[in-house]
Design an enzyme around this catalytic site. Sequence first.
Site, PDB file in Angstrom:
ATOM      1  N   HIS A   1      -7.392  -6.320   7.619  1.00  0.00           N
ATOM      2  CA  HIS A   1      -7.146  -5.351   8.688  1.00  0.00           C
ATOM      3  C   HIS A   1      -7.270  -6.006  10.050  1.00  0.00           C
ATOM      4  CE1 HIS A   1      -6.451  -1.363  10.357  1.00  0.00           C
ATOM      5  NE2 HIS A   1      -6.155  -1.009   9.118  1.00  0.00           N
TER       6      HIS A   1
ATOM      7  N   HIS B   1       0.861  -1.184   0.000  1.00  0.00           N
ATOM      8  CA  HIS B   1       0.000   0.000   0.000  1.00  0.00           C
ATOM      9  C   HIS B   1       0.899   1.236   0.000  1.00  0.00           C
ATOM     10  CE1 HIS B   1      -3.835   2.060   1.769  1.00  0.00           C
ATOM     11  NE2 HIS B   1      -3.160   2.873   0.982  1.00  0.00           N
TER      12      HIS B   1
ATOM     13  N   GLU C   1      -2.517  -1.599  -3.235  1.00  0.00           N
ATOM     14  CA  GLU C   1      -3.632  -0.868  -2.638  1.00  0.00           C
ATOM     15  C   GLU C   1      -3.359   0.627  -2.668  1.00  0.00           C
ATOM     16  OE1 GLU C   1      -4.745  -4.158   0.828  1.00  0.00           O
ATOM     17  OE2 GLU C   1      -3.753  -2.274   1.376  1.00  0.00           O
TER      18      GLU C   1
END
Length: 260
Positions: free
Chosen positions: A213, A51, A83
């Site tokens: 997450h 990310h 991401e």
Amino acid sequence: MLDEIAAVPTKLSVNLNAVAFLRNRRDMPWPNVVDIARLVLDAGAHGITVHPRPDQRHIRFSDVHDLAALIVSEYPEAEFNVEGYPSPDFLDLAMASKAHQVTLVPDDPSQSTSDHGWQVEKDHDLLYRAIGALHANGQRVSLFVDVRAADVLAAGGVGADRVEFYTGPFAALFERSDHVQELGQLREAAHAARQAGHNAQPGLRGLTMNAGHDLTLSNLPALKETVPDLAEVSIGHGITADALVMGFPEAVRRYLQVLS
């Protein structure tokens, strides 16, 4: 009545942001992100997630290119997932990387980590344009969404291939043994994903489901029991914390056992 679905093995994509963050604390080339990627892929992980954020505080743009090259040259069966927020700069980077999957997240640049999913109807035009551009580049698109059936259904309407459930609230409640309601919402969201119309590929029903997450060896079994057809999880912080104790190869093997 919600679906009765047979369980399938869930793929593990290891997020390397925490590794890159540790490297960036000093002006040193280690820990080397590419070397850690080799470790986890050799141990059986199905893919790598990164990310990159605009300030490059952990994953650098150069890391994205280096990891893309690693996958192509050494691990052609592995998947690369990038991401980020669909700004022009991010889309250019994601498309240049030829990542197999691009996961769009609604992060503000100042956020330390992702803490909410898209309000898909509100951001319809932005997402529709980004998804169209990525599809034209031959890339699969996943939308990071809260565990709400309405947003899941809207993700199908805007053309996403997958949704990634934001599991932060579930994980926080799990730690307090107060997650029963969240599991019910996950069941409903999963049902919506299975029923969602898929505009990107006319005639195909359903959205494939990912999750990510704050997932750990402790809370993954409950998630898997609730969403047995979960396709993929992206795990970074938890698996990195475990790797500090047991090493990355063993940590990967432990997570794969839970996900099988």
